[in-house]
Design an enzyme around this catalytic site. Sequence first.
Site, mmCIF file in Angstrom:
data_model
loop_
_atom_site.group_PDB
_atom_site.id
_atom_site.type_symbol
_atom_site.label_atom_id
_atom_site.label_comp_id
_atom_site.label_asym_id
_atom_site.label_seq_id
_atom_site.Cartn_x
_atom_site.Cartn_y
_atom_site.Cartn_z
ATOM 1 N N HIS A 15 -82.641 10.912 118.973
ATOM 2 C CA HIS A 15 -83.308 9.632 119.199
ATOM 3 C C HIS A 15 -82.340 8.477 118.955
ATOM 4 C CE1 HIS A 15 -87.110 11.895 119.119
ATOM 5 N NE2 HIS A 15 -87.635 10.835 119.698
ATOM 6 N N LYS A 32 -84.692 4.654 114.985
ATOM 7 C CA LYS A 32 -85.793 5.525 114.552
ATOM 8 C C LYS A 32 -85.596 5.910 113.089
ATOM 9 C CE LYS A 32 -88.504 9.570 115.831
ATOM 10 N NZ LYS A 32 -89.756 8.774 115.778
#
Length: 238
Positions: free
Chosen positions: A131, A135
Site C-alpha cells: 500500500h 496507510k
Amino acid sequence: MKLAILGYGKMGKTVEEIALSRDHDIVYISSGQLDINELKNADVAIDFSIPEAAFNNITSCLENGVAIVSGTTGWLDKYTEAVDKCKSESGRFLYASNFSVGVNVFFELNSYLAKMMSGLDEYGVKLKEVHHLEKKDAPSGTAISLADQIIKETSYKSWNHPPKNDETSIDIEAEREAGIFGYHDVTYDSDIDTISISHNAKSRKGFAHGAVVAAEWILKQKEGVYSMKDVLQLNSPN
C-alpha cells in the site's frame, strides 16, 4: 441521499467527488470531533477516518439514527461491540475492509480456492500486500480478511505479521511504497509448482465508488448489520 463524510483525507475527498457526481447532497464533513447536531442531518454517513476515531464515529451514528458505512481498518478489536450497539439501537451498519467491486470478487475467488487447496498438504500459503506510504495499519484489513477466509476453509489456525515461518499459521508480508493504491497476492507454493491469485487497484475511485453504492443500498434496508457481500449479492460457488 443526504450524506455525511467522516474523515476528509484523500479517500474522503474521493467519496465526495463520486457522491456529488451521483447527485447526492453532502450535508456534513468532519475530520475531527463530531458535531452531533450536524451529523443528525444525514441519512447515511461514510467513514474513512482513522482507527482511533472509527468506533466513536460508528457508535455516534447508531445512537443518532444515522446509517453508517465504514471502511476504516485497524479498529476491529471493537467490531463485536459495534455490532451489539447496532442491534441495541435498531440501527443500520455496514463494515467492509475493502469496498472495491473487484476486491469483493477476489474475496470470493480466495475463499473458493482455499476450499480446493484445503486437502493438498504439499502446498503452503502466504499473503503479500503493498500500500501507499500514508496507510497507518499493517497488515491491511483486506489482507486480514483474505487470511481469515483461508483459515476458515483450511487447517491453518492463525496469521502472522511479520512472517514467522510457522506451519500452522499464514505469513502476511506488508510493504509500503509511494503511489501504490492497494496490491494483494495469495500464493500457494510447493516443490513442484506455484499457484497464485492477485488484485491490483489502479486508483482510489474503485473504493470510493463502492462505498457510495453501499450507502445508497443501506438506505433502503431495514435495521441490521451488513457487508459488501450483501450489497453485491455475491455467492461463492458450491
